[in-house]
Design an enzyme around this catalytic site. Sequence first.
Site, PDB file in Angstrom:
ATOM      1  N   ILE A  10       0.722  -1.392   0.007  1.00 44.20           N
ATOM      2  CA  ILE A  10      -0.055   0.004  -0.085  1.00 44.20           C
ATOM      3  C   ILE A  10       0.743   1.318   0.066  1.00 44.20           C
ATOM      4  O   ILE A  10       0.521   2.259  -0.658  1.00 44.20           O
ATOM      5  CB  ILE A  10      -0.929   0.100   1.135  1.00 44.20           C
ATOM      6  N   ASN A  23      -2.216   1.789  15.501  1.00 42.18           N
ATOM      7  CA  ASN A  23      -2.719   1.512  16.946  1.00 42.18           C
ATOM      8  C   ASN A  23      -3.306   2.943  17.605  1.00 42.18           C
ATOM      9  O   ASN A  23      -2.849   3.892  17.067  1.00 42.18           O
ATOM     10  CB  ASN A  23      -2.134   0.529  17.580  1.00 42.18           C
ATOM     11  N   GLY A  31       3.784  -4.138  10.535  1.00 46.99           N
ATOM     12  CA  GLY A  31       2.847  -4.347   9.739  1.00 46.99           C
ATOM     13  C   GLY A  31       2.658  -3.070   8.615  1.00 46.99           C
ATOM     14  O   GLY A  31       3.646  -2.611   8.329  1.00 46.99           O
ATOM     15  N   VAL A  32       1.429  -2.752   8.122  1.00 49.62           N
ATOM     16  CA  VAL A  32       1.155  -1.638   7.511  1.00 49.62           C
ATOM     17  C   VAL A  32       1.793  -0.324   7.985  1.00 49.62           C
ATOM     18  O   VAL A  32       2.239   0.541   7.554  1.00 49.62           O
ATOM     19  CB  VAL A  32      -0.196  -1.496   6.958  1.00 49.62           C
ATOM     20  N   ASP A  33       1.394  -0.257   9.324  1.00 50.11           N
ATOM     21  CA  ASP A  33       1.625   0.922   9.892  1.00 50.11           C
ATOM     22  C   ASP A  33       3.244   1.246  10.160  1.00 50.11           C
ATOM     23  O   ASP A  33       3.975   2.261   9.837  1.00 50.11           O
ATOM     24  CB  ASP A  33       1.332   0.687  11.722  1.00 50.11           C
ATOM     25  N   SER A 121      -7.060  -4.876  10.379  1.00 45.61           N
ATOM     26  CA  SER A 121      -7.036  -5.997  11.468  1.00 45.61           C
ATOM     27  C   SER A 121      -6.948  -7.430  11.047  1.00 45.61           C
ATOM     28  O   SER A 121      -6.997  -8.066  12.018  1.00 45.61           O
ATOM     29  CB  SER A 121      -8.601  -5.841  12.232  1.00 45.61           C
ATOM     30  N   GLY A 123      -4.051  -8.478  10.369  1.00 46.14           N
ATOM     31  CA  GLY A 123      -2.788  -8.975  10.379  1.00 46.14           C
ATOM     32  C   GLY A 123      -2.341  -9.511  11.989  1.00 46.14           C
ATOM     33  O   GLY A 123      -3.042 -10.402  12.475  1.00 46.14           O
ATOM     34  N   ILE A 124      -1.784  -8.345  12.435  1.00 48.47           N
ATOM     35  CA  ILE A 124      -1.479  -8.724  13.615  1.00 48.47           C
ATOM     36  C   ILE A 124      -2.648  -8.697  14.920  1.00 48.47           C
ATOM     37  O   ILE A 124      -2.732  -9.314  15.901  1.00 48.47           O
ATOM     38  CB  ILE A 124      -0.541  -7.408  14.302  1.00 48.47           C
ATOM     39  N   TYR A 125      -3.597  -7.916  14.406  1.00 52.74           N
ATOM     40  CA  TYR A 125      -4.936  -8.124  15.209  1.00 52.74           C
ATOM     41  C   TYR A 125      -5.911  -9.269  14.937  1.00 52.74           C
ATOM     42  O   TYR A 125      -6.821  -9.237  15.596  1.00 52.74           O
ATOM     43  CB  TYR A 125      -5.633  -6.631  15.116  1.00 52.74           C
TER      44      TYR A 125
HETATM   45  N1  AR6 Z   1       0.691  -3.085   2.318  1.00 54.10           N
HETATM   46  C1  AR6 Z   1      -0.512  -3.676   2.210  1.00 54.10           C
HETATM   47  N2  AR6 Z   1      -1.042  -4.442   3.030  1.00 54.10           N
HETATM   48  C2  AR6 Z   1       0.112  -4.789   4.329  1.00 54.10           C
HETATM   49  C3  AR6 Z   1       1.500  -4.265   4.280  1.00 54.10           C
HETATM   50  C4  AR6 Z   1       1.666  -3.313   3.202  1.00 54.10           C
HETATM   51  N3  AR6 Z   1       2.943  -2.910   3.170  1.00 54.10           N
HETATM   52  N4  AR6 Z   1       1.944  -5.046   5.366  1.00 54.10           N
HETATM   53  C5  AR6 Z   1       1.281  -5.762   5.970  1.00 54.10           C
HETATM   54  N5  AR6 Z   1      -0.048  -5.722   5.091  1.00 54.10           N
HETATM   55  P1  AR6 Z   1      -1.406  -5.366   9.993  1.00 54.10           P
HETATM   56  P2  AR6 Z   1      -3.688  -4.880  11.780  1.00 54.10           P
HETATM   57  C6  AR6 Z   1      -1.233  -6.597   5.345  1.00 54.10           C
HETATM   58  O1  AR6 Z   1      -0.858  -6.423  10.914  1.00 54.10           O
HETATM   59  O2  AR6 Z   1      -3.955  -6.536  11.727  1.00 54.10           O
HETATM   60  C7  AR6 Z   1       0.791  -2.570  13.792  1.00 54.10           C
HETATM   61  O3  AR6 Z   1       1.781  -3.152  14.712  1.00 54.10           O
HETATM   62  C8  AR6 Z   1      -1.189  -7.776   6.528  1.00 54.10           C
HETATM   63  O4  AR6 Z   1      -0.971  -8.825   5.498  1.00 54.10           O
HETATM   64  O5  AR6 Z   1      -0.577  -4.393   9.371  1.00 54.10           O
HETATM   65  O6  AR6 Z   1      -4.715  -4.000  11.827  1.00 54.10           O
HETATM   66  C9  AR6 Z   1      -0.195  -1.468  14.429  1.00 54.10           C
HETATM   67  O7  AR6 Z   1       0.382  -0.753  15.029  1.00 54.10           O
HETATM   68  C10 AR6 Z   1      -2.561  -8.034   7.168  1.00 54.10           C
HETATM   69  O8  AR6 Z   1      -3.388  -8.484   5.810  1.00 54.10           O
HETATM   70  O9  AR6 Z   1      -2.610  -4.345  10.799  1.00 54.10           O
HETATM   71  C11 AR6 Z   1      -1.163  -2.132  15.242  1.00 54.10           C
HETATM   72  O10 AR6 Z   1      -0.486  -2.408  16.611  1.00 54.10           O
HETATM   73  C12 AR6 Z   1      -3.177  -6.399   6.725  1.00 54.10           C
HETATM   74  O11 AR6 Z   1      -2.135  -5.628   6.059  1.00 54.10           O
HETATM   75  C13 AR6 Z   1      -1.490  -3.584  14.724  1.00 54.10           C
HETATM   76  O12 AR6 Z   1      -0.253  -3.725  13.881  1.00 54.10           O
HETATM   77  C14 AR6 Z   1      -3.288  -5.800   8.320  1.00 54.10           C
HETATM   78  O13 AR6 Z   1      -2.057  -6.256   8.984  1.00 54.10           O
HETATM   79  C15 AR6 Z   1      -2.721  -3.399  13.834  1.00 54.10           C
HETATM   80  O14 AR6 Z   1      -2.985  -4.584  13.295  1.00 54.10           O
END
Ligand code: AR6
Length: 168
Positions: A10, A23, A31-33, A121, A123-125
């Site tokens: 993204i 968060n 993750g994305v953040d 949500s 991924g990590i969540y």
């Molecule tokens: N581009 C697109 N999608 C992605 C990318 C990227 N660069 N990286 C991961 N994903 P997550 P959450 C996908 O964990 O579950 C953070 O630590 C990933 O495969 O990023 O909402 C925050 O600070 C998954 O399908 O977000 C929070 O503490 C989706 O994006 C916590 O993680 C979401 O994964 C939020 O967890």
Amino acid sequence: MRIILVQGDITERRADAIVNAANSSLLGGGGVDGAIHRRGGPEILAECRALRASAYPEGLPTGHAVATTAGRLQARWVIHTVGPVHSRSEDRSHLLASCYRASLGVAAELGAHTVAFPAISTGIYGWPLDDGARIALKTVRETPAPGVEEVSFVLFDATAYAEFDRAL
Ligand code: AR6
């Protein structure tokens, strides 16, 4: 409103606004953040810190959304939203839907024409991808967002893409 699915990162998406699965601290994470802050540079974090010091001293509540500029990313804005942690004992779907609704509301207020979402949500969540995809697509379809012409879902891998494709 056109809805499209893309597989990829993204942070590379050319959209007026990209949504961050943040968060409530707004101070970064994995993750994305993590990717958004790494590629976007320190300006985004500086704006997040300013938001914490002003509007959100207790943090951004789950299901809410707030925008910053996008630093070095191609987008103009990053819309930070806080997804719910998935729970087996409690239905938190309304909070996940609220992330999409609130983010679209912020995008419309900013005047964004194109908005890119990750699968919040899932991924990590820990939210199951099939249900996360269903909630995401249903909510975006049902939410009026004046001026928003295109919503893309940027799915990181083939599995996430397939689940969104099925749900669409
Ligand atoms: N581009 C697109 N999608 C992605 C990318 C990227 N660069 N990286 C991961 N994903 P997550 P959450 C996908 O964990 O579950 C953070 O630590 C990933 O495969 O990023 O909402 C925050 O600070 C998954 O399908 O977000 C929070 O503490 C989706 O994006 C916590 O993680 C979401 O994964 C939020 O967890």
